[in-house]
Design an enzyme around this catalytic site. Sequence first.
Site, short mmCIF file in Angstrom:
data_model
loop_
_atom_site.label_atom_id
_atom_site.label_comp_id
_atom_site.label_asym_id
_atom_site.label_seq_id
_atom_site.Cartn_x
_atom_site.Cartn_y
_atom_site.Cartn_z
N LYS A 1 0.88 -1.16 0.00
CA LYS A 1 0.00 0.00 0.00
C LYS A 1 0.93 1.22 0.00
O LYS A 1 2.01 1.18 0.58
CB LYS A 1 -0.85 -0.05 1.27
CG LYS A 1 -1.77 1.13 1.45
CD LYS A 1 -3.21 0.79 1.12
CE LYS A 1 -4.09 2.03 1.15
NZ LYS A 1 -4.76 2.30 -0.12
N ASN B 1 -13.42 2.74 -5.56
CA ASN B 1 -12.84 2.91 -4.24
C ASN B 1 -12.36 4.33 -4.00
O ASN B 1 -11.94 5.03 -4.91
CB ASN B 1 -11.67 1.94 -4.03
CG ASN B 1 -10.34 2.53 -4.49
OD1 ASN B 1 -9.71 3.30 -3.77
ND2 ASN B 1 -9.94 2.21 -5.71
N ASN C 1 3.81 6.59 -6.69
CA ASN C 1 2.38 6.72 -6.93
C ASN C 1 2.05 8.20 -7.10
O ASN C 1 1.89 8.93 -6.13
CB ASN C 1 1.59 6.11 -5.77
CG ASN C 1 0.09 6.26 -5.95
OD1 ASN C 1 -0.38 6.73 -6.99
ND2 ASN C 1 -0.68 5.85 -4.95
N CYS D 1 -3.00 8.90 -7.51
CA CYS D 1 -4.20 8.61 -6.72
C CYS D 1 -5.26 9.66 -7.00
O CYS D 1 -5.01 10.86 -6.84
CB CYS D 1 -3.88 8.58 -5.22
SG CYS D 1 -5.39 8.30 -4.24
N LYS E 1 3.80 5.18 -11.51
CA LYS E 1 2.42 4.72 -11.76
C LYS E 1 1.61 5.83 -12.39
O LYS E 1 1.40 6.89 -11.80
CB LYS E 1 1.76 4.24 -10.47
CG LYS E 1 0.41 3.59 -10.73
CD LYS E 1 0.02 2.63 -9.63
CE LYS E 1 -1.23 1.86 -9.97
NZ LYS E 1 -1.63 0.97 -8.87
N GLY F 1 -8.21 -4.35 -14.70
CA GLY F 1 -9.16 -5.40 -15.07
C GLY F 1 -8.54 -6.74 -15.41
O GLY F 1 -9.17 -7.56 -16.08
N GLY G 1 -5.34 -6.47 -9.04
CA GLY G 1 -5.91 -5.94 -7.80
C GLY G 1 -7.34 -6.40 -7.67
O GLY G 1 -7.65 -7.36 -6.97
#
Lengths: 276, 302
Positions: free
Chosen positions: B35, B59, B116, B119, B155, B235, B256
Site C-alpha cells: 500500500k 474505491n 504513486n 491517486c 504509476k 481489469g 488488484g
Amino acid sequence: MRLVYNTELPLMLRIERIADEAEDIKTLVFMHRLNSRPGQFIMLWLPRIDEKPFAVSYQDTDKFAITVKSVGEFSEAVHRLKPGDRVGIRGPYGKGFEFELYQHVLIVAGGYGAAPLSFLANQAMLQGKRVTFILGAKKASHLPYLNRLSQAHVKLITVTEDGSTGIRGLATEVLARILHNHDRTGSLSVYACGPEAMLKAVVDICRNLHVAAQLSLERYIKCGFGICGQCCVDELGIRICKEGPVVDLETAASITELGVYKRTPSGRRIAMGDKK
Amino acid sequence: MKLRNPTVLASGILGVTGSSLVNVARHGAGAVTTKSIGLNERAGHKNPILLAFDAGLINAVGLPCPGIEESLYELRYAVENSEAPVIASLFASTASEFGVVAERVSRAKPAMIEVNISCPNVASEFGRPFALEATSAARAVEAVQANTRLPIVAKLSPNANNICDIARAVEEAGADAVSAVNTLGPGMIIDIHSAKPILCNKTGGISGPALRPIALRCVYDIYKAVDLPIIGIGGIDSGEAAIAMIMAGARAVGIGSGIYYRGIDVFSSVCKEIQEFMDHGGYSRIDEMIGIAHEKEARNQK
C-alpha cells in the site's frame, strides 16, 4: 427494475423493530431473508456517516437481526434510530461457525460477544444439538439475550465478575471446570466470542485439554470482502473479513497478534486495550 | 528487477501489512506491491471506501498510512519474509517530500520503488495528481531518483489528457519502468433510496472490468511512446486479459480487483491460463508476445 449482477452495494432496509437487550445494547430487527450462517457478519451503512461490521445475532426464514452496543459516535447514531428508519446492509460476509459435525455445542460468550453465538445456539437447537451457553459479563446488567436464551431451552449458565447474578467469576473458569468434568461421550466443540483476553484463555484451555474450538475474532474492517487488506492479522496474513471472522483453534493459536495488538484505521499497531 | 512470474500484486490491495504481502506471495504472485507509503499517519476516508458495482469496483480508501516508521516495519517484514520481490509504493504531497520518503524507504531494501503520482481520491488535500501534468510527474520522479539507487516505476493515471506525454516525461526523469494504469475517474454511485452518494468520499476511482479496455489502450499507446518496460494494470482477472495486455506492450501485469472476481489464487490461475494459451498458440516465452498487437513499424515511429 434493477438488473441483478454480482455487486457489493448496500441494500436499503427499514428497521422493523428495536429491542433493548442490556445496558447500552440494542437489537435491530429487519424483515429480509438474509441466508447467512451463524458467525457471519453484515456491513451496516448510515448514509454520509460511516459503515461498520456487525455479527448477525438472529435469523429465521423472513427476518434477521443485528445487535449494537453503544461504544462510540457510530453506534450512538445507530441507537438514535427508530423503527421505520432506513439503513443500508451489505453481506453476509466472512466464514461462519461449523457445528453440524458435533453433538454438543459448548458456547462461551463474553458480554456483547454473545451476538453471533445466540444465533448459533438457535440454529444448533433446531438441529437437535445439545447446547450449553456460558454467558459472562462484568455485571448482571451487561448480560444480553437472557429472555431469548431461556426460551430456547439451552443450558444457560450466567457468570458475572461482581457476582450480581449467576456464578461469580470468569466465563473461562466455568468453561475449564465443565471441560475437566466432561465425560467425553459424544463429540464436542467449544465456540467463543468476546474480549480478546477471554479468547486467549479459551485457546489455552482448549489446547491443553485437546478439545476442538472455533473463535469469532474482531479487527477493524473496511471493505468487508477481502480486498483492502485492513483486517489482515499477523503472522498468517489472513483476512479476518474473509478467512474469518470465525477461525478454528489451530488458526487462532497461530495468530501471534491475538491478545497482544491490533491495527487502527491507519494501519498502525496498538497494544490490545488501548483506544487510539 | 526479476519477477517470479508476470503477475504482480497491484498497490492498494492487501498491502497494508507485511504479513499480508507475504501471504499473497505464498499464493503465487510474481511480485507484491505495498500500500502506498507516506511520511505522516493518516486514517484515510471513512467507510464505505470500496464497493463493487455491476462492471467493476469503485474505491476511495484515501491513502491511509500508519506513518513512515510503522510503514517501514511492515515493509521490512515483507522484504525479509516474502518469497516474491517486494515493490515499495510511495506517495507524497510535494516533489521534495517524495525524495524524503524515497530515501527512508530505500533503507528497507525493497526490490523496486513505485512512485504513486496518480491517486484520484485525495485531490481536496493534495491538489491535482502529479500524473496529470508532464512537468510535475517528472519532478516527482526526479526527486525519488535523486534519493535512491533502486529501480523506479512510475504509476500513471488513465485520466491524463495524453498519457504518452507523461510516460515520456517520467522516462526522461529517470524512471526505469512505468505501471499503467491507476484507477479511472473518479466516478460516483448514488443510493436512490437515501438520495446520497454511497462512498464516504462521494467519488472514487474505477477499477476492474470497466477499466480494462481503457487500460489496454493506455498501455498500447505508452508502448509506442517509450522504451521502458510496462506493468499493465486494469481489469486483469484471467489469462486472456493478461495476454491482451502483454500483446498491447506490457512486460508484466498488475492484479488488484481480480482478487475480488477470482479469489486470492488469481495469480496462479492467471499464470496457468497464460501457459495454456502459450502451449496452444506455439509461444515458448512471454517475450514473444510483448507488443505483438502493434503493426510491425509502430515501434520505429517514436
